[in-house]
Design a protein around this motif. Structure first.
Motif, PDB file in Angstrom:
ATOM      1  N   ALA A 213      41.985  31.805  42.510  1.00 56.50           N
ATOM      2  CA  ALA A 213      41.955  33.079  41.634  1.00 56.50           C
ATOM      3  C   ALA A 213      42.772  32.947  40.034  1.00 56.50           C
ATOM      4  O   ALA A 213      42.530  33.900  39.437  1.00 56.50           O
ATOM      5  CB  ALA A 213      42.252  34.115  42.524  1.00 56.50           C
ATOM      6  N   HIS A 214      44.769  31.584  40.420  1.00 57.12           N
ATOM      7  CA  HIS A 214      45.113  32.095  39.552  1.00 57.12           C
ATOM      8  C   HIS A 214      44.010  30.839  38.113  1.00 57.12           C
ATOM      9  O   HIS A 214      44.033  31.790  37.292  1.00 57.12           O
ATOM     10  CB  HIS A 214      46.407  30.891  39.243  1.00 57.12           C
ATOM     11  CG  HIS A 214      47.118  30.889  38.304  1.00 57.12           C
ATOM     12  ND1 HIS A 214      47.725  32.270  37.976  1.00 57.12           N
ATOM     13  CD2 HIS A 214      47.571  29.602  37.723  1.00 57.12           C
ATOM     14  CE1 HIS A 214      48.378  31.246  36.815  1.00 57.12           C
ATOM     15  NE2 HIS A 214      48.259  30.477  36.532  1.00 57.12           N
ATOM     16  N   ALA A 215      43.395  30.364  38.305  1.00 50.71           N
ATOM     17  CA  ALA A 215      42.703  29.461  37.184  1.00 50.71           C
ATOM     18  C   ALA A 215      41.436  30.095  37.250  1.00 50.71           C
ATOM     19  O   ALA A 215      41.782  30.137  35.422  1.00 50.71           O
ATOM     20  CB  ALA A 215      42.031  28.088  37.538  1.00 50.71           C
ATOM     21  N   ARG A 216      41.088  31.142  37.756  1.00 52.17           N
ATOM     22  CA  ARG A 216      39.979  32.360  37.034  1.00 52.17           C
ATOM     23  C   ARG A 216      40.318  33.070  35.993  1.00 52.17           C
ATOM     24  O   ARG A 216      39.712  33.719  35.405  1.00 52.17           O
ATOM     25  CB  ARG A 216      39.711  33.024  38.159  1.00 52.17           C
ATOM     26  CG  ARG A 216      38.552  32.336  39.151  1.00 52.17           C
ATOM     27  CD  ARG A 216      37.773  32.261  41.018  1.00 52.17           C
ATOM     28  NE  ARG A 216      37.215  33.591  40.284  1.00 52.17           N
ATOM     29  CZ  ARG A 216      37.458  34.775  41.522  1.00 52.17           C
ATOM     30  NH1 ARG A 216      36.952  34.801  42.905  1.00 52.17           N
ATOM     31  NH2 ARG A 216      36.658  36.267  41.193  1.00 52.17           N
ATOM     32  N   SER A 217      42.056  33.706  36.774  1.00 51.25           N
ATOM     33  CA  SER A 217      42.342  34.599  35.616  1.00 51.25           C
ATOM     34  C   SER A 217      42.819  34.366  34.915  1.00 51.25           C
ATOM     35  O   SER A 217      42.819  34.562  33.477  1.00 51.25           O
ATOM     36  CB  SER A 217      44.265  34.944  36.401  1.00 51.25           C
ATOM     37  OG  SER A 217      44.808  34.241  36.532  1.00 51.25           O
TER      38      SER A 217
ATOM     39  N   GLU B 124      41.136  36.335  32.009  1.00 49.96           N
ATOM     40  CA  GLU B 124      42.752  36.969  31.092  1.00 49.96           C
ATOM     41  C   GLU B 124      43.014  38.432  32.366  1.00 49.96           C
ATOM     42  O   GLU B 124      43.143  38.575  32.025  1.00 49.96           O
ATOM     43  CB  GLU B 124      42.253  37.545  30.024  1.00 49.96           C
ATOM     44  CG  GLU B 124      42.140  36.704  28.232  1.00 49.96           C
ATOM     45  CD  GLU B 124      41.701  36.357  27.647  1.00 49.96           C
ATOM     46  OE1 GLU B 124      42.480  37.865  27.285  1.00 49.96           O
ATOM     47  OE2 GLU B 124      42.077  35.821  26.253  1.00 49.96           O
ATOM     48  N   HIS B 125      42.484  38.557  33.228  1.00 49.23           N
ATOM     49  CA  HIS B 125      42.392  39.614  33.878  1.00 49.23           C
ATOM     50  C   HIS B 125      42.857  38.923  35.890  1.00 49.23           C
ATOM     51  O   HIS B 125      42.230  38.079  36.071  1.00 49.23           O
ATOM     52  CB  HIS B 125      41.913  40.564  34.163  1.00 49.23           C
ATOM     53  CG  HIS B 125      41.630  41.278  32.449  1.00 49.23           C
ATOM     54  ND1 HIS B 125      43.206  42.061  32.096  1.00 49.23           N
ATOM     55  CD2 HIS B 125      40.534  41.026  32.108  1.00 49.23           C
ATOM     56  CE1 HIS B 125      42.535  42.214  31.402  1.00 49.23           C
ATOM     57  NE2 HIS B 125      41.122  42.131  30.689  1.00 49.23           N
ATOM     58  N   SER B 126      44.163  39.405  36.524  1.00 46.44           N
ATOM     59  CA  SER B 126      43.748  38.951  37.847  1.00 46.44           C
ATOM     60  C   SER B 126      43.640  39.121  38.717  1.00 46.44           C
ATOM     61  O   SER B 126      43.506  38.857  40.046  1.00 46.44           O
ATOM     62  CB  SER B 126      45.550  38.359  38.281  1.00 46.44           C
ATOM     63  OG  SER B 126      46.290  39.483  37.948  1.00 46.44           O
ATOM     64  N   GLY B 127      43.271  41.056  38.576  1.00 48.61           N
ATOM     65  CA  GLY B 127      43.307  41.714  38.897  1.00 48.61           C
ATOM     66  C   GLY B 127      43.978  42.155  39.721  1.00 48.61           C
ATOM     67  O   GLY B 127      44.044  42.988  41.450  1.00 48.61           O
ATOM     68  N   THR B 128      45.165  41.896  40.468  1.00 45.71           N
ATOM     69  CA  THR B 128      46.706  41.953  40.605  1.00 45.71           C
ATOM     70  C   THR B 128      47.455  43.331  39.990  1.00 45.71           C
ATOM     71  O   THR B 128      47.704  42.140  39.053  1.00 45.71           O
ATOM     72  CB  THR B 128      47.417  40.308  41.072  1.00 45.71           C
ATOM     73  OG1 THR B 128      46.065  40.226  41.790  1.00 45.71           O
ATOM     74  CG2 THR B 128      48.420  41.398  42.090  1.00 45.71           C
TER      75      THR B 128
ATOM     76  N   ALA C 240      46.245  53.532  46.145  1.00 42.37           N
ATOM     77  CA  ALA C 240      45.355  53.884  45.169  1.00 42.37           C
ATOM     78  C   ALA C 240      45.301  52.912  44.797  1.00 42.37           C
ATOM     79  O   ALA C 240      44.342  52.776  43.573  1.00 42.37           O
ATOM     80  CB  ALA C 240      46.829  55.062  44.385  1.00 42.37           C
ATOM     81  N   ALA C 241      45.787  51.309  44.230  1.00 42.98           N
ATOM     82  CA  ALA C 241      45.101  50.173  43.534  1.00 42.98           C
ATOM     83  C   ALA C 241      44.284  49.998  44.207  1.00 42.98           C
ATOM     84  O   ALA C 241      43.914  49.913  43.379  1.00 42.98           O
ATOM     85  CB  ALA C 241      46.445  49.548  43.303  1.00 42.98           C
ATOM     86  N   LEU C 242      43.785  49.723  45.645  1.00 42.18           N
ATOM     87  CA  LEU C 242      42.971  49.089  46.290  1.00 42.18           C
ATOM     88  C   LEU C 242      41.498  50.037  45.777  1.00 42.18           C
ATOM     89  O   LEU C 242      40.356  49.981  45.746  1.00 42.18           O
ATOM     90  CB  LEU C 242      43.083  49.183  47.659  1.00 42.18           C
ATOM     91  CG  LEU C 242      42.422  48.209  48.658  1.00 42.18           C
ATOM     92  CD1 LEU C 242      42.349  46.404  47.714  1.00 42.18           C
ATOM     93  CD2 LEU C 242      42.471  48.879  49.955  1.00 42.18           C
ATOM     94  N   ASP C 243      41.775  51.294  45.568  1.00 42.38           N
ATOM     95  CA  ASP C 243      40.853  52.514  44.940  1.00 42.38           C
ATOM     96  C   ASP C 243      39.958  51.938  44.114  1.00 42.38           C
ATOM     97  O   ASP C 243      39.339  52.332  43.522  1.00 42.38           O
ATOM     98  CB  ASP C 243      41.324  53.604  45.546  1.00 42.38           C
ATOM     99  CG  ASP C 243      41.583  54.248  46.774  1.00 42.38           C
ATOM    100  OD1 ASP C 243      40.618  53.504  47.780  1.00 42.38           O
ATOM    101  OD2 ASP C 243      42.120  55.215  46.660  1.00 42.38           O
TER     102      ASP C 243
ATOM    103  N   ALA D  43      44.287  44.263  44.168  1.00 43.66           N
ATOM    104  CA  ALA D  43      45.228  43.781  45.033  1.00 43.66           C
ATOM    105  C   ALA D  43      46.548  43.939  44.478  1.00 43.66           C
ATOM    106  O   ALA D  43      47.426  43.910  43.063  1.00 43.66           O
ATOM    107  CB  ALA D  43      45.254  42.477  44.819  1.00 43.66           C
ATOM    108  N   THR D  44      47.354  43.947  45.736  1.00 43.22           N
ATOM    109  CA  THR D  44      49.172  44.913  45.373  1.00 43.22           C
ATOM    110  C   THR D  44      49.638  42.939  45.367  1.00 43.22           C
ATOM    111  O   THR D  44      50.042  43.163  46.356  1.00 43.22           O
ATOM    112  CB  THR D  44      49.172  45.295  45.771  1.00 43.22           C
ATOM    113  OG1 THR D  44      48.668  46.659  45.414  1.00 43.22           O
ATOM    114  CG2 THR D  44      50.728  46.160  45.712  1.00 43.22           C
ATOM    115  N   LEU D  45      50.704  43.095  44.954  1.00 45.27           N
ATOM    116  CA  LEU D  45      51.270  41.653  45.375  1.00 45.27           C
ATOM    117  C   LEU D  45      53.150  42.403  45.253  1.00 45.27           C
ATOM    118  O   LEU D  45      53.442  43.195  44.376  1.00 45.27           O
ATOM    119  CB  LEU D  45      52.255  40.295  44.480  1.00 45.27           C
ATOM    120  CG  LEU D  45      53.220  39.770  43.828  1.00 45.27           C
ATOM    121  CD1 LEU D  45      52.866  38.759  45.344  1.00 45.27           C
ATOM    122  CD2 LEU D  45      53.649  38.907  42.663  1.00 45.27           C
TER     123      LEU D  45
END
Length: 344
Positions: A51-55, A59-63, A86-89, A93-95
Motif C-alpha cells: 500500500a505504501h508503494a502504491r501511495s 499520491e493518495h494512501s486512502g488512509t 465516518a471515514a470508512l463510509d 482507512a484509519t490509523l
C-alpha cells in the motif's frame, strides 16, 4: 521466508508485471482470462500489494490518522469509533494513534504520521504547545482538530461549547439549594480544561456569586485527580461537586462511595460527558452532555473538505444538562406507603 513479489505473481500467472499491476489496481484494460489468472496466482502465493508503494505512485494512501490523548478515556475511545465509521463510509482507512496523555508520545506519533504518508489527520491536541504540529502543516498534510483547538494555529476545529451545559448545571445545583459548589478542573494548558472552567466562572457570575478558590481543585483529566480533587473539596465543605471530565467524574464517584457518602443525598455530583456507564452508576450520574456523534461526523466531513483543498470554518456545538439521581432534584420522590383498606 521471502515474501512473494509482483514478479512472482507475474511468473505464476504467465503474464507481464504490467498486467499484474493493472489487475491489482482495478484497471479494466485486461482480458477476463488474464485477470482470473493474476488473482488466482496472487491468492495462491499469498501476495499482498504494498500500500505504501502504491501511495507513492498515486499520491493518495486512502488512509487518515486519528491522534487521541488517551484511548483509556471512554470519551476518546467512542470519538475514535465514530471517526473510524465516518471515514470508512468515505472509503478511508484509519490509523489510530494514542498519545497516552504524554506530550513526548504525542510528538513521536506526529513523526510516525509524517512517515506514513496519510491523506489527512484528525487530532485532539493535549496542550497548545505542540510545535510538532507545525511540521504536519509544513508538509502540506491536511489537519483538523476535534474536541480541543489551538488558538492562533489557523487549523479548523470542531469542538463543543461548554457554556450552555455548564450554565444549566450551575443553575440546577443552585436550585437544589447549594451555595458551596466545588469544581474539579481540567488542565489549563488544554482548551477544553480552560474553557470548561471559564464557563463555570461565568455561570457563577450570572448569579453574582464569587468563585471561592478554596473550592477549586486542579485536575488533569485522569481518574486519580478526580479522586484527589473530590476528597479535597469534601474536606473543605463542598456540598456539591462539578467534575469537568468523564474520568475525573469516575474518580469523584469512587471517593464519595469510599467515604460512605450518599450521592444525591449527602452530596450532589455533576459530571461531564454522557457515557453509557453513567446510567448504570450508583446512583446514575447527572452530566453535561456534548454531542460526540456530531463532533466525529462533522470532523470527518471537515477533514474531507481540507483534503479537497478547502479551508472550512471552525464550528462549536452546544452542550446540554441531563439530570439524573446524583443530584437531589433528579431523585425520584419516595412513594408513600398505601393506606390500609378499612375493614368492612
Amino acid at each position: 521466508m521471502r515474501k512473494p513479489t509482483i514478479k512472482d505473481v507475474a511468473a505464476r500467472a504467465g503474464v507481464s508485471v504490467g498486467t499484474v499491476s493493472r489487475v491489482l489496481n482495478g484497471s479494466t484494460a485486461t482480458s477476463p482470462g488474464a485477470r482470473e489468472a493474476v488473482l488466482a496466482a496472487a491468492r495462491d502465493l499469498g501476495y499482498l500489494p504494498n500500500a505504501h508503494a502504491r501511495s507513492l505512485r498515486s499520491e493518495h494512501s486512502g488512509t487518515i490518522a486519528v491522534l487521541v490523548p488517551d484511548i483509556r478515556n471512554p470519551f476518546f475511545a467512542e470519538l475514535a469509533r465514530v471517526v473510524e465509521k465516518a471515514a470508512l463510509d468515505r472509503g478511508l482507512a484509519t490509523l489510530l494513534c494514542n498519545a497516552d496523555e504524554s506530550a513526548e508520545q504525542f510528538d513521536r506519533y506526529v513523526g510516525v504520521i509524517r512517515r506514513q504518508r496519510v491523506d489527512g489527520v484528525a487530532m485532539i491536541p493535549i496542550s497548545e504547545a505542540h510545535r510538532a504540529i507545525d511540521s504536519l502543516v509544513q508538509d502540506g498534510i491536511p489537519v483538523v482538530f476535534l474536541d480541543r483547538h489551538m488558538r492562533g494555529s489557523g487549523i479548523p476545529s470542531i469542538v463543543s461549547d461548554p457554556d450552555a451545559g455548564v450554565c444549566q448545571a450551575v443553575d440546577h445545583l443552585l436550585a437544589c439549594g447549594h451555595r458551596r459548589i466545588g469544581v474539579i478542573t481540567g488542565p489549563m494548558a488544554s482548551s477544553a480544561g480552560r474553557e470548561r472552567y471559564e464557563a463555570y466562572c461565568r455561570a457563577m457570575a450570572n448569579h453574582r456569586l464569587p468563585v471561592d478558590q478554596e473550592l477549586v481543585a486542579n485536575g488533569d483529566f485522569q481518574e486519580s485527580s478526580g479522586e484527589r480533587g473530590a476528597g479535597l473539596l469534601i474536606d473543605r465543605g463542598a456540598s456539591a461537586i462539578f467534575a469537568s471530565d468523564s474520568l475525573m467524574s469516575m474518580g469523584a464517584l469512587r471517593t464519595c462511595h469510599a467515604r460512605g457518602l450518599r450521592i444525591g443525598v449527602d452530596i450532589d455530583l455533576v459530571g461531564f460527558d454522557d457515557l453509557p456507564v453513567f446510567t448504570l452508576t450508583d446512583p446514575p450520574l447527572t452530566v453535561v452532555d456534548q454531542p460526540i456523534q456530531e463532533i466525529g461526523d462533522q470532523g470527518v466531513e471537515m477533514l474531507a473538505r481540507r483534503m479537497a483543498g478547502e479551508l472550512p470554518d471552525s464550528r462549536r456545538l452546544p452542550t446540554r444538562l441531563i439530570v439524573r439521581a446524583s443530584t437531589r432534584a433528579g431523585r425520584a420522590p419516595a412513594v408513600a406507603p398505601a393506606s390500609p383498606i378499612p375493614s368492612a
